[in-house]
Scaffold this motif. Structure first.
Motif, mmCIF file in Angstrom:
data_model
loop_
_atom_site.group_PDB
_atom_site.id
_atom_site.type_symbol
_atom_site.label_atom_id
_atom_site.label_comp_id
_atom_site.label_asym_id
_atom_site.label_seq_id
_atom_site.Cartn_x
_atom_site.Cartn_y
_atom_site.Cartn_z
ATOM 1 N N THR A 33 14.107 -23.377 -17.807
ATOM 2 C CA THR A 33 14.201 -24.826 -18.389
ATOM 3 C C THR A 33 15.192 -24.393 -19.351
ATOM 4 O O THR A 33 15.799 -23.255 -20.051
ATOM 5 C CB THR A 33 12.964 -24.959 -19.332
ATOM 6 O OG1 THR A 33 12.430 -23.746 -19.930
ATOM 7 C CG2 THR A 33 11.858 -25.514 -18.267
ATOM 8 N N THR B 237 9.404 -30.340 -20.382
ATOM 9 C CA THR B 237 8.840 -31.108 -19.211
ATOM 10 C C THR B 237 7.740 -31.898 -19.338
ATOM 11 O O THR B 237 6.663 -31.452 -19.747
ATOM 12 C CB THR B 237 8.933 -30.067 -18.000
ATOM 13 O OG1 THR B 237 8.458 -30.639 -16.687
ATOM 14 C CG2 THR B 237 7.803 -28.870 -18.182
ATOM 15 N N PRO C 208 5.923 -28.859 -12.263
ATOM 16 C CA PRO C 208 7.307 -28.542 -12.259
ATOM 17 C C PRO C 208 8.246 -28.082 -10.872
ATOM 18 O O PRO C 208 9.425 -28.654 -10.967
ATOM 19 C CB PRO C 208 7.750 -27.791 -13.609
ATOM 20 C CG PRO C 208 6.235 -27.482 -14.087
ATOM 21 C CD PRO C 208 5.363 -27.707 -13.118
#
Ligand code: PEP
Ligand code: MG
Length: 582
Positions: free
Chosen positions: A359, A365, A370
């Motif tokens: 990330t 997120t 994810p």
């Protein structure tokens, strides 16, 4: 000097996760674990102010130490170290740590060490709850910062330095054993000769593992309670291949490992001589062996290892662990440096593969899963400015030599068309600014989403090259999170379904005359080389240190015979017996 331990000398073993291959035999050098031995006592109410000042002073000193480490970093220090140290420095100033610890002193009358360790545990526990593996591993940063301050409070601030000094005076053969190793301490240890390191904590994405790979010294992480169970000076064997530590080995076992170690070393020396030998099979098939890199400076290792090119530059490492995105110029310089270093050998640069366990700083997120969310090319197409900046930098670098632009996580042809459009826009804007030299690039895609591998034809037809990302392909085919230790036993690179998809992709790419590589970890695993040759693979991309090991296997292989054997097993959806391929 190290003292020989005076406790049980029975042999026992512990398994963790091997991070770097190799064997080491030596004595344990235990690195300080102040957090475990923190003094606990109540202070008088009137001493609280002074105790708070003592804590603040120690935290300030820890912060100053980190800043001076950053200033004195050796030129060859891994590039990711600075952002890591920056995280530690920020933690030292974070009110969650400073103020809350101060409240334990003033309200509960804990001594400074106790207050800090308590608050550290609270914060680390909060991090441990986080689902995201990468973020969860950041609880290690908190522990490392607390250990640093506790060492200062205890007046033994220089434990890693002392260890470095001890090591300096020893012959090679000392094995660092630590609960965890912070990036700063790792840097100090980097300058000293030691033969392996072992940590209780950490996984494949921990800082320790990242630096370990760049050092190429045998390492095992995730050993649980090793630090508590081993004494300074204990005799150890480290088997980085199996991820095993043997404590107090018997003479017979020692003898076996001495032989294994000697064999491994002499093999490595012999392999160095293969550096300039082309990778050609016994039946005359030439195989490309390329390198994977995460940072531009690693291109030099790839070149020196004799890699035929860069098969994968994971550009997202330029974007991670920093507060702002890299500018077009910064990206251009990084890409251009790799192109120049490789002196005409092809360079494959993958566009930003952010998301899942990778990330950007400050990015939250909201995806429930994810790995199936807004990742890689999906993210780039949703952030056109960011994508344009990268494409422009890549195109500018392509004026210096061929750049193969590799797009991750493609699942539909619409995405390919959208990328082509974005590239055309970047070209136009650069031309409008007067950049007239030809752009020398090819466009390819990672084959890592099963849908693409199954219906590969239009992709093979429309793209210039393909690269199979087996790390993700296996995760998506097997429905097994590649970062989840609990289901690692199900993550099976040899599953016939995985191999059929690889074979299918290679066959179809071949029929359209398009080059296809494998750049996932399978390509660097020399035990799988014959099988991959049997699947028809002719281009492998791997960490630079693996190139020679894989080349050795290529030189022993007969590709025609392997193709028959592997095809027969795949037709029956049988599990391939690797032994039978040799
Ligand atoms: C892969 O998925 O196999 C790959 C090479 O990419 P990454 O490991 O960076 O996801
Ligand atoms: Mg991938």
């Amino acid at each position: 000097m190290m003292k020989q331990a005076e406790h049980s000398t029975a042999m026992w073993t512990l398994a963790g996760q091997g991070v770097v291959n190799g064997y080491a035999i030596g004595r344990a050098a235990i690195m300080g674990a102040a957090a475990l031995e923190v003094p606990h006592y109540y202070i008088e109410a009137e001493a609280a102010e002074a105790e708070c000042a003592r804590l603040n002073q120690a935290m300030n000193q820890a912060r100053d130490d980190l800043m001076s480490i950053v200033q004195q970093l050796p030129a060859d220090a891994p590039r990711e170290i600075v952002p890591m140290l920056e995280v530690h420095r920020l933690l030292l100033d974070d009110p969650m740590l400073r103020q809350q610890s101060g409240e334990y002193i003033t309200e509960r009358l804990y001594n400074a060490e106790w207050a800090l360790a308590t608050q550290g545990q609270n914060l680390a526990a909060q991090f441990d709850q986080i689902e995201d593996t990468y973020l969860r591993e950041r609880s290690a940063d908190i522990r490392q910062v607390i250990e640093r301050v506790l060492l200062i409070l205890s007046g033994q601030a220089s434990t890693p330095n002392e260890l470095a000094l001890q090591l300096d005076h020893q012959e090679a053969g000392l094995i660092v054993v630590a609960r965890d190793i912070s990036p700063a301490d790792m840097l100090r240890l980097r300058k000293v000769r030691f033969s392996a390191f072992l940590t209780d904590l950490g996984g494949p994405t921990s800082h320790t593992a990242i630096v370990a790979r760049s050092m190429n010294i045998p390492a095992v992480v995730g050993l649980g309670e090793l630090r508590r169970m081993v004494r300074d000076g204990d005799k150890l064997i480290v088997d980085g291949f199996k991820g095993v530590v043997i404590v107090n080995p018997s003479e017979v076992v020692l003898q076996q490992y001495r032989q294994l170690q000697a064999q491994h070393l002499s093999q490595r020396e012999q392999l160095d001589q293969l550096r300039d030998t082309p990778a050609v099979t016994l039946d005359g098939v030439t195989v490309q062996l390329e390198a994977n890199i995460e940072l531009p400076e690693e291109a030099q290792d790839a070149f020196e290892a004799g890699a035929d090119g860069i098969g994968l530059f994971r550009s997202e490492f330029l974007f991670m662990g920093r507060a702002s995105l890299p500018s077009e110029q910064e990206q251009f310089e990084a890409y251009a440096a790799v192109v120049r270093t490789m002196q005409g050998r092809p360079v494959t640069i993958r566009t930003l593969d952010i998301g899942a366990d990778k990330t950007l700083d400050g990015e939250q997120t909201v995806a429930t899963n994810p790995a199936l969310g807004l990742r890689a090319v999906r993210y780039c197409l949703m952030h056109p400015d960011l994508f344009q900046t990268q494409l422009r930098a890549l195109l500018r670098a392509s004026q210096l030599g061929l750049v193969r632009i590799l797009i991750p996580m493609i699942s539909s042809m619409d995405e390919v068309f959208a990328v082509r459009q974005a590239l055309a826009q970047a070209e136009l804007s650069l031309r409008a600014e007067g950049l007239l030299d030809p752009f020398q690039y090819e466009l390819g895609a990672m084959v890592e989403v099963p849908a693409m591998a199954i219906a590969i034809e239009p992709f093979a037809q429309n793209l210039d090259f393909l690269s199979i990302g087996t790390n993700d392909l296996i995760q998506y085919v097997m429905a097994v999170d590649r970062a989840d230790a609990e289901v690692m036993g199900l993550y099976d690179p040899l599953h016939p379904a995985v191999l059929r998809l690889i074979a299918h992709t290679i066959n179809r790419a071949e029929s359209y005359g398009k080059p296809v590589a494998v750049c996932g970890e399978m390509a660097g695993d020399a035990r799988l080389t014959h099988m991959l040759l049997g699947l028809g693979l002719r281009c492998f991309s791997m960490p630079a240190a693996q190139v020679a090991w894989v080349k050795q296997e290529v030189l022993k292989a007969h590709s025609g015979a392997l193709r028959h054997k592997v095809a027969a097993a795949l037709n029956r959806a049988e599990r391939i017996d690797l032994q039978k391929l040799h």
